[in-house]
Design an enzyme around this catalytic site. Sequence first.
Site, short mmCIF file in Angstrom:
data_model
loop_
_atom_site.label_atom_id
_atom_site.label_comp_id
_atom_site.label_asym_id
_atom_site.label_seq_id
_atom_site.Cartn_x
_atom_site.Cartn_y
_atom_site.Cartn_z
N LYS A 30 -27.08 22.05 76.83
CA LYS A 30 -28.22 21.24 77.22
C LYS A 30 -29.47 21.53 76.38
O LYS A 30 -30.23 20.62 76.04
CB LYS A 30 -28.52 21.46 78.70
CG LYS A 30 -27.50 20.83 79.64
CD LYS A 30 -27.88 21.06 81.08
CE LYS A 30 -27.02 20.23 82.04
NZ LYS A 30 -25.60 20.55 81.97
N GLU A 60 -36.77 23.19 83.45
CA GLU A 60 -37.33 21.85 83.40
C GLU A 60 -38.33 21.66 84.53
O GLU A 60 -38.21 22.27 85.59
CB GLU A 60 -36.24 20.79 83.59
CG GLU A 60 -35.34 20.59 82.41
CD GLU A 60 -34.30 19.51 82.69
OE1 GLU A 60 -33.62 19.12 81.75
OE2 GLU A 60 -34.20 19.06 83.86
N HIS A 88 -26.22 17.36 94.14
CA HIS A 88 -26.08 17.03 92.71
C HIS A 88 -24.77 16.33 92.37
O HIS A 88 -24.45 16.15 91.20
CB HIS A 88 -26.23 18.29 91.83
CG HIS A 88 -27.49 19.05 92.07
ND1 HIS A 88 -28.74 18.54 91.78
CD2 HIS A 88 -27.72 20.29 92.60
CE1 HIS A 88 -29.68 19.43 92.11
NE2 HIS A 88 -29.09 20.49 92.61
N ARG A 126 -17.55 11.49 77.29
CA ARG A 126 -16.25 11.08 77.85
C ARG A 126 -16.46 9.82 78.66
O ARG A 126 -17.59 9.34 78.81
CB ARG A 126 -15.69 12.16 78.77
CG ARG A 126 -16.68 12.59 79.85
CD ARG A 126 -16.08 13.49 80.89
NE ARG A 126 -17.07 14.09 81.75
CZ ARG A 126 -17.66 13.51 82.78
NH1 ARG A 126 -17.36 12.26 83.08
NH2 ARG A 126 -18.54 14.14 83.54
#
Length: 615
Positions: free
Chosen positions: A116, A200, A235, A297
């Site tokens: 990430k 973040e 999530h 994907r």
Amino acid sequence: MIRSLLIANRGEIACRIIRTARALGIRTIAVHSDADAEALHVRMADEAVAIGPAPSRESYLVGERIIAAALQTGAEAIHPGYGFLSENAAFAQGVIDAGLVWVGPNPASITAMGLKDAAKALMAEAGVPVTPGYMGAEQDADFLAAEAAKIGYPVLIKAVAGGGGKGMRLVERPEDFADALTSCRREAAASFGNDHVLIEKYIQHPRHIEVQVFGDRHGNVVHLFERDCSLQRRHQKVIEEAPAPGMDAATRKALCAAAVRAARAVDYVGAGTIEFIADGSQGLAADRIWFMEMNTRLQVEHPVTEAITGVDLVEWQLRVASGEPLPRRQDELAIHGWAMEARLYAEDPARGFLPSTGRLEHLVFGSAPGGRVDTGVTQSAEVSPHYDPMIAKVIAHGETRGLARERLAAMLAGTAIWPVRTNAPFLVNALEHPDFIAGRVDTGLIARENATLTEARAPSPDVLRAAADRLVERQPAPGLRLNAAPRRDALFLLDGEPVRAAIGDGSVVPEASAIVAERGQTWQLKPWRRDGAGLAGAGSGTILSPMPGKVIAVDVAKGDTVTAGQKLLTLEAMKMEHSLTAPFDGVVDELPAVTGTQVQVDAVLARIVPLDTDA
């Protein structure tokens, strides 16, 4: 075009890929663990190869066995599906090195977007907006705490190698940062073998918006518009839809252009998804949407994109992997209507969404115009504890968002699965929630409304009566009552719990049990005596002993008139008293029960016959 294809996956996605491959005339090879030897994807494929024991780490995650199976069967290509090895760059390279076609992006693209922090830095260079935060290499705990303070609380700590909601912690106060960091690192190391994190800014009213992109080996990249995946639980996506509610043309144009830039930045080939996080507090706007990550994907939720564009994304994957250019240009793609998808899982919302495993003794999916069900199971299949508990993806399409929502709710409400518990009633409740109906959805909606969405309901009297009527023996016409309509009800067992239900005419051949289904929730109804409550059939009037015990009281005599629910006698067993009652209004015709005697299970204790109203 590829002539033979091995699918390195299982369940619904393996079945989905096989369907398209078969339509293209491609020979298919399935792989399976020992637990999946009789699975649907194995039966659908032209050939199947066993690759190991039930645990994924000993079968579906062993790349060498999968490549060996492809070479053994003469497969030309390997499609990874999603999950398992689909985003494993080393496996992709191993497939290519073996002389096989990899149906997916270049391994270098997978690597570039796999971490990430590196991916965000790359996206920033490409002019793609990224969430404010820290993405550097320095991982000292005190340094990270200082960076979090600079960003401003609340913040998200995220594993750089994470995915699927793992390795992620929300921190709302500085004093909680150290513990959250330790926990996140521990989970990241266990799940991904990498405990590095990034930080973040946490968006207070977050919406999860993603864009489907597709590239080929001829330099073409297109987008197939956006999906909204904001309805999430811990999530994990629950319901996805396309297009996104509240997305205007200007914002869509800017967002999709950013997604195409992101794909071009890594020379992307095949199907991919650029995920963004949006601040939904003031509606959707391009300057409040930021890059989050890329999934290299096919996504679980790809059917909603297929529904609004008329494109078979698996077919595109196979054509691109065969060296063909993209079947359509950007100006040939358009949005048609609205689509929604719900993930139907084997889990029990009433028990904190605990997984529910076992045999699918009853399996019926609801239907609606524009509906589609992608599944990897059939009735009598086993839901295994070894794999993801998804039973099916239920998809609905309509001309408007409202119609798509209504159709999806109807499909889920008409679904009946037993004895495995599912989240179908939870999904129906979510689709009918006022905020979802209005398009006011963010990733925290389910957490805020969890009690309402998971509320258990009993079947309605009409639904219960229809099922009960199938269990009782048809009685002679009771004749005419001058003062009141005849009253007919009886005790039954609903998932093992006593319930009283009205009954109608009954059945000529009563069934041993009946499935009761309403709003996606499913129960099994049985006659009272069959699970130990004392009736041979709710309409027959024969009272049987539900268990070995002692008759401690008889409250009626032969010839007495009784009413439905009236206590007839009391049985003592295992230091507990069990009252046996009349199933309907009638007369005590036989009474073998005697106070003080021991009786065995299913011993006849009494027999009630209907009142002779002509007398």
